[in-house]
Motif scaffolding. Structure first.
Motif, mmCIF file in Angstrom:
data_model
loop_
_atom_site.group_PDB
_atom_site.id
_atom_site.type_symbol
_atom_site.label_atom_id
_atom_site.label_comp_id
_atom_site.label_asym_id
_atom_site.label_seq_id
_atom_site.Cartn_x
_atom_site.Cartn_y
_atom_site.Cartn_z
ATOM 1 N N THR A 164 0.827 -1.217 0.000
ATOM 2 C CA THR A 164 0.000 0.000 0.000
ATOM 3 C C THR A 164 0.855 1.258 0.000
ATOM 4 O OG1 THR A 164 -1.693 -1.227 1.231
ATOM 5 C CG2 THR A 164 -1.899 1.159 1.177
ATOM 6 N N ILE A 217 2.202 1.827 -3.471
ATOM 7 C CA ILE A 217 1.136 2.359 -4.342
ATOM 8 C C ILE A 217 0.939 3.848 -4.080
ATOM 9 C CG2 ILE A 217 -1.367 2.310 -4.746
ATOM 10 C CD1 ILE A 217 -1.215 -0.736 -4.272
ATOM 11 N N PHE A 277 -0.895 -2.498 -7.871
ATOM 12 C CA PHE A 277 -2.162 -2.941 -7.264
ATOM 13 C C PHE A 277 -2.615 -4.277 -7.858
ATOM 14 C CE2 PHE A 277 -6.825 -3.087 -7.483
ATOM 15 C CZ PHE A 277 -7.140 -3.012 -6.136
ATOM 16 N N ARG A 287 -5.307 -7.583 -0.920
ATOM 17 C CA ARG A 287 -5.622 -6.153 -0.954
ATOM 18 C C ARG A 287 -6.484 -5.771 0.241
ATOM 19 N NH1 ARG A 287 -7.593 -6.889 -7.173
ATOM 20 N NH2 ARG A 287 -5.523 -7.125 -8.126
ATOM 21 N N SER A 332 -6.206 0.167 -0.113
ATOM 22 C CA SER A 332 -5.609 0.055 -1.454
ATOM 23 C C SER A 332 -6.694 0.097 -2.532
ATOM 24 C CB SER A 332 -4.773 -1.216 -1.563
ATOM 25 O OG SER A 332 -5.550 -2.366 -1.311
#
Length: 623
Positions: A212, A215, A231, A237, A241
């Protein structure tokens, strides 16, 4: 509370103070009266004392989380034998409540130090920018854990000492996911996203947090496709996220991808739905945003505010007002949104009405919103009065006042506010400079405008954007310095040469009668924004003013071929609480005959006498 602690309380004598019994309520921020505790409260043996100390340590931590620092300290001071954990817990309470001096005094008073307290102080010193003190604590530590290493590394990154952070990370004897993630986050916050990605690729094991963070780092550096790729590779996940990727797709105007991703989410929370509402509205899909809002199972105030904000941004104040009336609970954001909406629509009476109601319901209005409200309604004096009486002036309020004066042509007043802003220690941002440069343009302050523009990058480390360049070009153009204005446009970054900049330059050549250059710039402007009427209309006006009717006809023909329509000008007034919008040459209003009759009989003859109608008689204006 754990089962072992609950069992220990079963042996407490009934005559112990009520505060001891209150510790049973560990899972809530209950009303605690620590002043009942004293050293005479304990009558049991060593096992009971140990259990009591543990319970007090837990309670200190809990009180700190609730912001009850004095109660936590009172409990700590009345402990018969605070242990190392007690000291560390109280130090953490101070640090989490932003009281570093108290934490420092308690740390220095500790009979024996421990790794938990030392690591906490390293983190506290580092967050306060006292990296030297953090390093001293670190160097004196006999035993260091991953947290102490990571805290100091994070501190070096926060102070911009990237090389020292990298060096310290290299000397870590044991690294875990937290330390690796700290490196990724540190590089990202120092705008070194490539180094962050390199560390991410080297990680032996990644957890959800590290994925995360990577990202988020890519998103913050506008690498949206890379973030989406990460992702897609993410094995597990979390909601954060999912939400952040959907948000990115929406702000990148990729609504169809965002909708597809949203529909595939295994579970959603209120933030997921609110993100869709806000993002779809950003993509001018207000109706679809409303459909998602209506589908939201449990609407909180944030969701209602998001939908109202979407309507306000689109100028749909009636729809916003309808939602506002349906709300069972409103907060200060809701009221400010409605005031802002009515202000933008020119409904001064409704804006003031909602301001009064807001005060009646004991909400404190946003000062910036009120300044903007008065400014947009032409009452700059009241805007200044509100501004002067703000208890705290933030960046937004300073910008609102600068813009208020600038938009109404009070250039010198805007510059005075800007000077006060600098003296107050507030650092200007991009919006500030748009207002200040516009003020210089209105006041004809060429040298001042150039100095302000140059100070953006040289003094305040702000990279000028298209808006700032267009203001500078306008300043130079109005002063007749068209060559200098042209040089600015030629030297500026190609990525910032938008329609506003070329439009300002075209206006400069129009004002000074250079038809050849105006024609070249006008053609470039039409190619840059072929669907916008601005460039065509301005160039056609230049040709008409010079009597070049063939060129005028050619521009109008091009507009027709490209199906470019000029948005008609309009005026908006309020009569007895009702808003009336009157478009140029529009006769559809129910009282059009009376309005046009009044124009013909009184206003236009007066304008003719004042020589406002330069080329046409009143009869020609009406036909």
């Amino acid at each position: 509370m754990t089962r072992s602690i609950m069992l220990s309380f079963a042996f407490l004598p009934q005559r112990l103070p009520a505060v001891i019994q209150t510790l049973r309520q560990y899972n809530s921020c209950a009303q605690v009266e620590p002043n009942y505790l004293n050293s005479n409260s304990i009558e049991a043996g060593p096992d009971l004392s140990c259990s009591y100390t543990y319970s007090c340590n837990c309670e200190i931590t809990k009180l700190g989380r609730c912001g009850k620092v004095k109660d936590a300290r009172h409990l700590f001071d009345n402990m018969p034998q605070p242990d190392a954990v007690s000291y560390a817990s109280m130090i953490n309470v101070y640090l989490k409540n932003h009281d570093l001096p108290s934490a420092e005094r308690l740390f220095q008073a500790m009979p024996t130090s421990n790794v938990v307290a030392e690591s906490a102080m390293i983190s506290g010193y580092a967050k306060a920018g006292r990296i030297g003190d953090a390093r001293q604590v670190f160097d004196r530590m006999e035993n260091r854990n991953v947290y102490s290493w990571t805290s100091l590394i994070s501190g070096y990154f926060s102070c911009g000492q990237v090389d020292e952070a990298r060096r310290l990370f290299g000397h870590m004897p044991v690294k875990n996911a937290v330390s690796w993630t700290t490196m990724i986050l540190g590089y990202a916050r120092n705008n070194m996203v490539d180094e962050a990605r390199h560390v991410f690729n080297l990680m032996p094991e990644r957890n959800t947090v590290s994925w995360t963070v990577m990202i988020k780092a890519l998103i913050d550096n506008d690498q949206f496709d890379e973030a989406l790729s990460i992702f897609n590779d993410m094995p597990q996940r979390n909601l954060y996220s999912w939400n952040i990727i959907i948000f990115v797709l929406l702000i990148a105007n990729r609504a169809s991808e965002a909708i597809k991703l949203f529909d595939s989410m295994p579970c959603r929370n209120a933030i997921s739905w609110t993100t869709m509402v806000t993002g779809l509205a950003h993509n001018n899909m207000t109706q679809l945003a409303r459909e998602y809002f209506d589908r939201l199972p449990n609407k909180d105030v944030a969701a209602w505010n998001a939908m109202i904000a979407a309507y306000v941004d689109q100028g749909l104040v009636a729809e916003a007002a309808e939602l506002f009336s349906l709300m069972h609970e409103r907060n200060v954001v809701t009221w400010n949104l409605m005031i802002d909406g009515y202000t933008k629509s020119g409904s001064k009476e409704e804006a003031l009405k909602h301001l009064i109601l807001m005060l009646r319901f004991c909400f404190r209005p946003n000062g910036t919103t009120i300044v903007t409200m008065y400014s947009r309604n032409g009452d700059v004096t009241s805007a200044r009065f509100v501004f002067d009486h703000l208890r705290e002036k933030d960046m937004a309020s300073w910008n609102a006042m600068v813009s208020a004066y600038s938009n109404h042509g009070y250039g010198h007043h805007a510059l005075q506010v800007f000077a006060h802003m600098l003296r107050s220690g507030t650092k200007p941002d991009e919006i500030t400079f748009v207002g200040v440069l516009s003020a210089c343009s209105h006041a004809g302050l060429v040298n001042k405008g150039q100095r302000v523009f140059n100070s953006m990058s040289h003094v305040y480390d702000i990279v000028p954007k298209a808006q700032h360049y267009s203001c500078l070009v306008d300043i130079l153009g109005r002063a007749g310095l068209v060559d200098e204005a042209t040089k600015v446009v030629r030297m500026m970054p190609a990525s910032e040469k938008d329609a506003a900049v070329l439009g300002a330059l075209l206006g400069a050549y129009r004002f000074h009668g250079d038809i050849r250059m105006a024609s070249l710039i006008g053609e470039a402007l039409q190619e840059l924004e072929p669907g916008s009427a601005g460039g065509y209309v301005l160039l056609a006006t230049i040709y008409a003013a010079r009597g070049k009717w063939d060129e005028f006809a050619r521009v109008r023909k091009k507009m027709k071929e490209r199906k470019v329509n000029k948005v008609p000008g309009f005026s908006q007034i309020q009569v007895k609480g009702r808003s009336h919008v009157l478009y140029a040459r529009d006769r559809s209003h129910p009282q059009a005959a009376e309005i046009w009759g009044l124009l013909q009989e009184k206003l236009l003859p007066h304008m003719w006498e004042m020589r406002y109608s330069k080329y046409r008689s009143p009869e020609q204006e009406l036909n």
